[in-house]
Design an enzyme around this catalytic site. Structure first.
Site, PDB file in Angstrom:
ATOM      1  N   CYS A   3      -2.878   8.656   3.083  1.00  0.00           N
ATOM      2  CA  CYS A   3      -2.518   8.167   1.754  1.00  0.00           C
ATOM      3  C   CYS A   3      -3.658   8.389   0.771  1.00  0.00           C
ATOM      4  O   CYS A   3      -3.453   8.473  -0.433  1.00  0.00           O
ATOM      5  CB  CYS A   3      -2.185   6.687   1.828  1.00  0.00           C
ATOM      6  SG  CYS A   3      -3.475   5.743   2.648  1.00  0.00           S
ATOM      7  N   GLU A  55       0.882  -1.172   0.000  1.00  0.00           N
ATOM      8  CA  GLU A  55       0.000   0.000   0.000  1.00  0.00           C
ATOM      9  C   GLU A  55       0.907   1.206   0.000  1.00  0.00           C
ATOM     10  O   GLU A  55       1.554   1.497   1.009  1.00  0.00           O
ATOM     11  CB  GLU A  55      -0.871   0.004   1.259  1.00  0.00           C
ATOM     12  CG  GLU A  55      -1.863  -1.140   1.349  1.00  0.00           C
ATOM     13  CD  GLU A  55      -2.936  -1.058   0.295  1.00  0.00           C
ATOM     14  OE1 GLU A  55      -3.166   0.023  -0.268  1.00  0.00           O
ATOM     15  OE2 GLU A  55      -3.540  -2.109   0.014  1.00  0.00           O
TER      16      GLU A  55
END
Ligand code: NAP
Length: 525
Positions: free
Chosen positions: A294, A255
């Site tokens: 993010c 990720e």
């Protein structure tokens, strides 16, 4: 205070002085971490030998009960986690809640969803495959819980949620967890691990923590282990290409960072619902966790005619948001996590300024409330605007991991799709529009380069779950630059911790094995 590592069922201090964890407002040292001289190989072996078998001796439903107990312990210590978040991350109450409450909610979600998997020891996938004329010889696909350890290497911005969103599906699958939080904010994860260990809920070896640098951790992973990484694309690449990881084909989920975009449809004139909803969401994304998500909006793609109006509306809202010491109850935006991140943000904003104009903020010397700007790690919320997005470079490439975003004008749906795709793979894109054909064309145009697309129109209004909000029932991850990983997505997350394989054999033996299984179809309900 040096934070201890929990390794081989014991609390162990790393050697040497270690690395300091600081208060990003005062610059004061809070704790130290060290992984020096900690035997990572022994830690992984202990997890595989003790934690794994003990977890897999339980059924899915029994392990779901463990998750529920873990969630209870975490909920009972919530106030302490908020205190640590304030000290070590400079988190406001809302920021701490996003991480800590998000963690507890996710653990509870998997506890509840996991009960449905019942008494099985493994998962049976699909119907039997006929491999002989008489039916005496069959094939059956299974999903077997992996007998290795799950190694989590996490980012600094979600010390609580990042740990729990990964640990819940791993434990539910029967896989022991070794967590290595980012050094800068390891305190919160370490405290959560300490609370869970003290509560004696999990079997020995089901949970270990390494605080400090990863050192030779990846040198010790094996074929049956999995690695779940969250962090920058650069570190992700290093982990993915580690010689031992490559040589053993260790399963890796990445990720990474992402230049996410939000899109205002051609119908989004000032005064329309979708205009207001987009403006509200951009401001939320720039302010919550000081933009250190993010999934945060980095590019705001708007029809050229609306560039100024959207910029003015966002700037007006940003002007009223107080930035400073989160101990002041009026403050809505705290610091970024440390001086290094502040320097990285300022450098990124400077790069963006080369091809953009500044609509709001952008002052390197701005004065936060109740804090010494020299000692503290603040970044002024900054909105930029780019007139020629198709020729721009940094706008689509530089992730300012802080309270900054760039408006980009588009002239046609084709251009818009090309602009969104310049992110080269994103965790999330959002579309604010009531124009159904436009929404459909855009989703089809950008969908393959996004892990998630959020569509908001007047029928949804404020009921949507949020551009940057990851819900455990839906996929989190994204292709390309976002790392190519997949997390959450409800019980689908368990797939990562299981090995798909097929047994070809006599029908009676297949039936014996199938009797020990839960149907994998339950992962998809
Ligand atoms: P980072 O610098 O890449 O570090 C992430 C983790 O990797 C830390 O635990 C770090 O440990 C560890 N690490 C660094 N070098 C390593 C190596 N050679 N081998 C093994 N581990 C290593 O990222 P960060 O600054 O903590 O986090 C910010 C970034 O994460 C942003 O770019 C953000 O977009 C991304 N992020 C992505 C997601 C997502 O779900 N996609 C979520 C949150 C954040 P140390 O701290 O000890 O160096």
């Amino acid at each position: 205070m040096k934070l201890a590592n929990y390794v081989c069922g014991q609390w162990q201090q790393g050697a040497g002085g270690g690395e300091a964890l600081l208060d990003p407002v005062t610059g004061e040292e809070l704790a130290r971490v060290s992984s020096e001289n900690i035997d990572a190989g022994a830690m992984l072996e202990f997890a595989r030998r003790h934690g794994g078998p003990a977890l897999r001796a339980l059924s899915y439903a029994q392990r779901a009960d463990l998750l529920a107990k873990v969630a209870e312990v975490l909920a009972a210590n919530r106030a302490e986690y908020f205190r640590i978040s304030l000290l070590n991350s400079g988190a406001t109450e809302a920021d701490a809640s996003f991480d800590v409450d998000g963690a507890i909610y996710t653990m509870k979600y998997y506890a509840k969803a996991g009960r449905a998997l019942g008494d099985g020891a493994m998962l049976k996938e699909g119907a039997v495959v006929a491999l002989s004329k008489t039916g005496a010889f069959l094939g059956q696909h299974f999903l077997m819980p992996r007998q290795g350890a799950a190694v989590f290497i996490n980012a600094f911005n979600f010390p609580a949620w990042g740990f729990c969103e990964k640990a819940a599906p791993a434990w539910l699958s029967g896989v022991p967890v070794v967590v290595k939080p980012a050094s800068a904010t390891a305190w919160l994860t370490q405290r959560m691990v300490e609370d869970v260990v003290k509560a004696q809920i999990l079997p020995e070896g089901a949970l270990s923590i390494l605080c400090g640098a990863a050192r030779d951790l990846l040198q010790h992973v094996r074929e049956e282990d999995v690695i779940c990484f969250t962090g920058s694309a650069q570190t992700g690449m290093r982990i993915r290409s580690h010689p031992n990881v490559l040589a053993r084909s260790v399963r890796v989920n990445i990720e990474a960072d992402s230049i996410n975009s939000t899109i205002l449809g051609p119908d989004g004139a000032p005064g329309s619902d979708v205009f207001d909803l987009l403006v509200k969401e951009v401001v939320r994304e720039m302010t919550l966790k000081t933009g250190q998500k993010c999934t945060a909006i980095r590019r705001i793609l708007v029809p050229r005619a609306q560039l100024k109006a959207v910029g003015d509306a966002i700037a007006a809202k940003l002007a009223s948001v107080k930035v400073g010491n989160p101990r002041n109850p009026e403050v809505k935006i705290g610091p970024v996590v440390n001086k290094a991140q502040q320097a990285a943000c300022l450098k990124g904003i400077a790069q963006l300024k080369n091809e953009c104009t500044v609509v709001f903020g952008g002052d390197d010397n701005f004065q936060p409330i109740d804090a010494d700007a020299q000692r503290a790690a603040f970044v002024q919320p900054t909105l930029l605007a780019c007139n020629d997005g198709l020729s721009a470079g940094a706008v689509h490439d530089v992730e300012v991991f802080g309270p900054a975003a760039t408006l980009v004008a588009y002239d046609s749906t084709g251009d818009l799709i090309a602009l969104a795709r310049r992110g080269l793979g994103s965790l999330v894109g959002s579309i604010f529009s009531n124009d159904a054909p436009f929404v459909e064309q855009t989703v089809l145009g950008i969908g393959d380069l996004h892990g998630r697309v959020l569509v908001v129109d007047s029928s949804v209004g404020a009921q949507h779950t949020g551009h940057g909000n990851v819900v455990p029932s839906c996929l989190h991850g994204g292709p390309g630059r976002a790392g190519g990983g997949e997390e959450a997505a409800g019980l689908r997350a368990l797939l990562f911790y299981h090995q798909r394989m097929v047994v070809q054999g006599p029908s009676a033996r297949i039936a014996d094995l199938a009797a020990r299984c839960t149907d994998a179809a339950l992962l998809y309900v």
